[in-house]
Design an enzyme around this catalytic site. Structure first.
Site, PDB file in Angstrom:
ATOM      1  N   SER A 156     -12.906  46.070  25.332  1.00 16.19           N
ATOM      2  CA  SER A 156     -13.593  44.989  25.311  1.00 16.19           C
ATOM      3  C   SER A 156     -14.538  45.053  26.688  1.00 16.19           C
ATOM      4  O   SER A 156     -14.354  45.379  27.756  1.00 16.19           O
ATOM      5  CB  SER A 156     -12.801  43.479  25.525  1.00 16.19           C
ATOM      6  OG  SER A 156     -13.507  42.482  25.167  1.00 16.19           O
ATOM      7  N   PRO A 157     -15.747  44.515  26.495  1.00 23.39           N
ATOM      8  CA  PRO A 157     -16.576  44.487  27.539  1.00 23.39           C
ATOM      9  C   PRO A 157     -16.052  43.798  28.798  1.00 23.39           C
ATOM     10  O   PRO A 157     -15.723  42.710  28.756  1.00 23.39           O
ATOM     11  CB  PRO A 157     -17.927  43.779  27.102  1.00 23.39           C
ATOM     12  CG  PRO A 157     -17.810  43.913  25.642  1.00 23.39           C
ATOM     13  CD  PRO A 157     -16.426  43.873  25.454  1.00 23.39           C
TER      14      PRO A 157
ATOM     15  N   CYS B 166     -17.151  42.562  32.854  1.00 22.33           N
ATOM     16  CA  CYS B 166     -17.948  42.916  33.982  1.00 22.33           C
ATOM     17  C   CYS B 166     -17.419  43.481  35.123  1.00 22.33           C
ATOM     18  O   CYS B 166     -16.139  42.916  35.492  1.00 22.33           O
ATOM     19  CB  CYS B 166     -18.724  41.728  34.194  1.00 22.33           C
ATOM     20  SG  CYS B 166     -19.836  41.119  32.937  1.00 22.33           S
TER      21      CYS B 166
ATOM     22  N   GLN C 209     -22.604  46.162  25.525  1.00 20.91           N
ATOM     23  CA  GLN C 209     -23.183  44.897  24.820  1.00 20.91           C
ATOM     24  C   GLN C 209     -24.298  44.341  25.739  1.00 20.91           C
ATOM     25  O   GLN C 209     -24.224  44.561  27.047  1.00 20.91           O
ATOM     26  CB  GLN C 209     -21.863  43.919  25.699  1.00 20.91           C
ATOM     27  CG  GLN C 209     -22.064  42.545  25.136  1.00 20.91           C
ATOM     28  CD  GLN C 209     -20.852  41.628  25.600  1.00 20.91           C
ATOM     29  OE1 GLN C 209     -20.970  41.370  26.939  1.00 20.91           O
ATOM     30  NE2 GLN C 209     -19.947  41.177  24.952  1.00 20.91           N
TER      31      GLN C 209
ATOM     32  N   TYR D 228     -23.179  31.770  27.639  1.00 29.61           N
ATOM     33  CA  TYR D 228     -24.361  32.380  28.106  1.00 29.61           C
ATOM     34  C   TYR D 228     -25.767  32.193  27.131  1.00 29.61           C
ATOM     35  O   TYR D 228     -25.301  31.085  26.422  1.00 29.61           O
ATOM     36  CB  TYR D 228     -24.241  34.052  28.157  1.00 29.61           C
ATOM     37  CG  TYR D 228     -23.112  34.305  29.194  1.00 29.61           C
ATOM     38  CD1 TYR D 228     -23.133  33.647  30.541  1.00 29.61           C
ATOM     39  CD2 TYR D 228     -22.209  35.087  28.767  1.00 29.61           C
ATOM     40  CE1 TYR D 228     -22.123  33.940  31.177  1.00 29.61           C
ATOM     41  CE2 TYR D 228     -21.028  35.339  29.600  1.00 29.61           C
ATOM     42  CZ  TYR D 228     -21.273  34.955  30.915  1.00 29.61           C
ATOM     43  OH  TYR D 228     -20.272  34.994  31.751  1.00 29.61           O
TER      44      TYR D 228
ATOM     45  N   ARG E 177     -20.657  39.465  19.599  1.00 31.59           N
ATOM     46  CA  ARG E 177     -19.478  38.763  19.991  1.00 31.59           C
ATOM     47  C   ARG E 177     -19.858  37.086  20.241  1.00 31.59           C
ATOM     48  O   ARG E 177     -20.766  36.725  20.500  1.00 31.59           O
ATOM     49  CB  ARG E 177     -19.186  38.922  21.753  1.00 31.59           C
ATOM     50  CG  ARG E 177     -18.245  38.006  22.149  1.00 31.59           C
ATOM     51  CD  ARG E 177     -17.548  38.821  23.558  1.00 31.59           C
ATOM     52  NE  ARG E 177     -16.361  39.488  23.131  1.00 31.59           N
ATOM     53  CZ  ARG E 177     -15.475  39.840  24.062  1.00 31.59           C
ATOM     54  NH1 ARG E 177     -15.747  39.383  25.345  1.00 31.59           N
ATOM     55  NH2 ARG E 177     -14.430  40.403  23.526  1.00 31.59           N
TER      56      ARG E 177
ATOM     57  N   LEU F 275      -5.015  38.328  24.790  1.00 29.17           N
ATOM     58  CA  LEU F 275      -3.672  38.382  24.862  1.00 29.17           C
ATOM     59  C   LEU F 275      -2.749  39.165  23.930  1.00 29.17           C
ATOM     60  O   LEU F 275      -1.998  38.797  23.328  1.00 29.17           O
ATOM     61  CB  LEU F 275      -3.122  36.935  24.991  1.00 29.17           C
ATOM     62  CG  LEU F 275      -3.293  36.174  26.419  1.00 29.17           C
ATOM     63  CD1 LEU F 275      -2.600  34.812  26.477  1.00 29.17           C
ATOM     64  CD2 LEU F 275      -2.496  37.173  27.364  1.00 29.17           C
TER      65      LEU F 275
ATOM     66  N   GLY G 230      -8.607  43.482  26.848  1.00 29.55           N
ATOM     67  CA  GLY G 230      -9.383  43.515  28.027  1.00 29.55           C
ATOM     68  C   GLY G 230      -8.436  43.963  29.421  1.00 29.55           C
ATOM     69  O   GLY G 230      -8.205  45.030  29.891  1.00 29.55           O
ATOM     70  N   ARG G 231      -7.777  42.939  29.917  1.00 27.40           N
ATOM     71  CA  ARG G 231      -6.761  42.965  31.084  1.00 27.40           C
ATOM     72  C   ARG G 231      -5.705  43.870  30.765  1.00 27.40           C
ATOM     73  O   ARG G 231      -5.446  44.658  31.672  1.00 27.40           O
ATOM     74  CB  ARG G 231      -6.376  41.621  31.398  1.00 27.40           C
ATOM     75  CG  ARG G 231      -7.398  40.807  32.063  1.00 27.40           C
ATOM     76  CD  ARG G 231      -7.085  39.341  32.227  1.00 27.40           C
ATOM     77  NE  ARG G 231      -8.217  38.589  33.058  1.00 27.40           N
ATOM     78  CZ  ARG G 231      -8.928  37.823  32.309  1.00 27.40           C
ATOM     79  NH1 ARG G 231      -9.260  37.918  31.004  1.00 27.40           N
ATOM     80  NH2 ARG G 231      -9.799  36.919  33.011  1.00 27.40           N
TER      81      ARG G 231
END
Length: 393
Positions: A24-25, A27, A101, A188, A236, A307, A329-330
């Protein structure tokens, strides 16, 4: 033994991903004047080496004022093409597809990096060379209570934003990216147009859902006109806002249906970003139902994120038809080799197979890069003989 569904290839237009796992993107807030450096190269390259099918670079601003923080990546200048191309080449060299992205932070621009506070830029930030800049949004409504009020984007401003996304897409293609994802989530700019909590316009870009969807859909049409037919386009979305009176899952299904009609190939289903700070439900895969509804009701491929930490869970998401792709992601930050470890675990458990895990030991290291594979293959039988480590061993 048949392969687990999670590890099977997926073809999107002219691109075939080696498996269904996506980075996943995320930042990094570590660019200088929008330019990526060695950190970005190493950060994204390790995921490709770790076996992911698609690695998506972080939200990359289409204009300088569209950055979330002063450390965001940018793609508003031709000067940024080659540093980004260096990353795309590395990702592809390890067998993964390279994605990027494209985003505009809108009312959430001009903020501090997370480890510096993550609030609006202050005079203290300006004193160290990072002054605040004016922000824009669908309406003159602060993204967070107490933050600076953005200016309502004018008609001319809307035209400039659309042109900036198209120019950014051309640069992304020149840099060699296989996938472009349009960021319409997390409060955003494009999400601010979509959300009834943030969009109070009374022109054709506001009002009902059709009006709120207009700008993102116009941008998709223009992107699809410049992105070759053999390259997929992702979007997204925030499937729901942080408040019940905001965007609903029904709205997102309708939006996803329209996205598919104008050329989006995969809808990446996240959530939150507009309204009060989003409170994550306390269960694994809490956003998977959004991806499932989009896939089932909108008739477009979907990507689940949020998750997902266990290989068996990720396998079930794809095998049960809840999503076509699973983004980490994480979880990927914690273990960049997650796909390689997941492959070994799924083969050993017989997930997706007829029968047990016979032969899994021999196949456990098959997808590792050859520089590491030979060493892992030699160590594997020894570890099997020794069994789990104990203080007495």
């Amino acid at each position: 033994m048949s392969a687990p569904r999670l590890l099977s290839p997926l073809t999107l237009r002219g691109l075939t991903l080696r498996n269904r796992l996506v980075v996943s993107p995320m930042c990094q807030y570590s660019a200088t004047d929008g330019l990526p450096g060695d950190h970005h190269l190493v950060n994204l390259g390790r995921f490709a080496m770790g076996g992911f099918g698609l690695v998506i670079a972080e939200s990359t601003a289409v204009v300088p004022e569209g950055r979330i923080t002063p450390g965001d990546l940018g793609i508003w200048s031709d000067e940024q093409i080659e540093p980004l191309a260096r990353i795309a080449r590395l990702i592809r060299s390890y067998g993964a597809a390279a994605g990027i992205q494209l985003g505009h932070a809108g009312p959430k621009a001009s903020t501090q990096r997370p480890w510096q506070g993550f609030g609006p830029l202050t005079e203290a930030d300006a004193a160290r060379g990072e002054p605040a800049w004016p922000t824009v949004s669908a309406s003159a409504r602060a993204a967070v209570e107490g933050w600076p009020e953005p200016a309502e984007l004018t008609r001319d401003g809307i035209a400039e934003v659309k042109a900036a996304f198209v120019a950014a897409a051309r640069r992304a293609l020149a840099a060699g990216f296989d996938v472009i994802e349009l960021h319409c989530a997390h409060g955003y700019l494009l999400n601010a147009f979509l959300s009834p909590l943030a969009n109070h316009r009374d022109d054709e870009y506001g009002g009902d859902l059709a009006g709120r969807m207009r700008l993102p859909l116009e941008i998709v049409r223009e992107l699809r006109a410049v992105v070759p037919d053999d390259r997929p386009l992702f979007a997204r979305v925030s499937a729901v806002d942080g408040e019940l009176t905001g965007t609903t899952a029904d709205d997102t299904v309708a939006f996803a249906r329209e996205l598919g009609a104008v050329g989006v190939d995969v809808v990446d289903c996240s959530s939150g970003g507009v309204g009060k700070r989003y409170a994550h439900p306390e269960h694994y895969g809490y956003q998977v139902p959004y991806a499932s509804r989009v896939r089932r009701e909108a008739g477009v491929a979907s990507m689940a994120v949020g998750l997902v930490v266990d290989p068996a869970h990720a396998e079930a998401i794809v095998a049960d038809g809840e999503a076509d792709l699973v983004a980490l992601g994480r979880t990927a930050l914690d273990d960049p080799n997650w796909p390689l470890h997941a492959e070994a675990a799924l083969r050993a458990s017989g997930a997706g197979a007829n029968g047990g895990g016979d032969g899994a030991t021999a196949e456990a290291w098959a997808s590792w890069p050859p520089q590491a594979r030979w060493a892992m293959e030699r160590r594997g039988p020894l570890l099997e003989r020794l069994g789990p480590w104990t203080p007495s061993s």
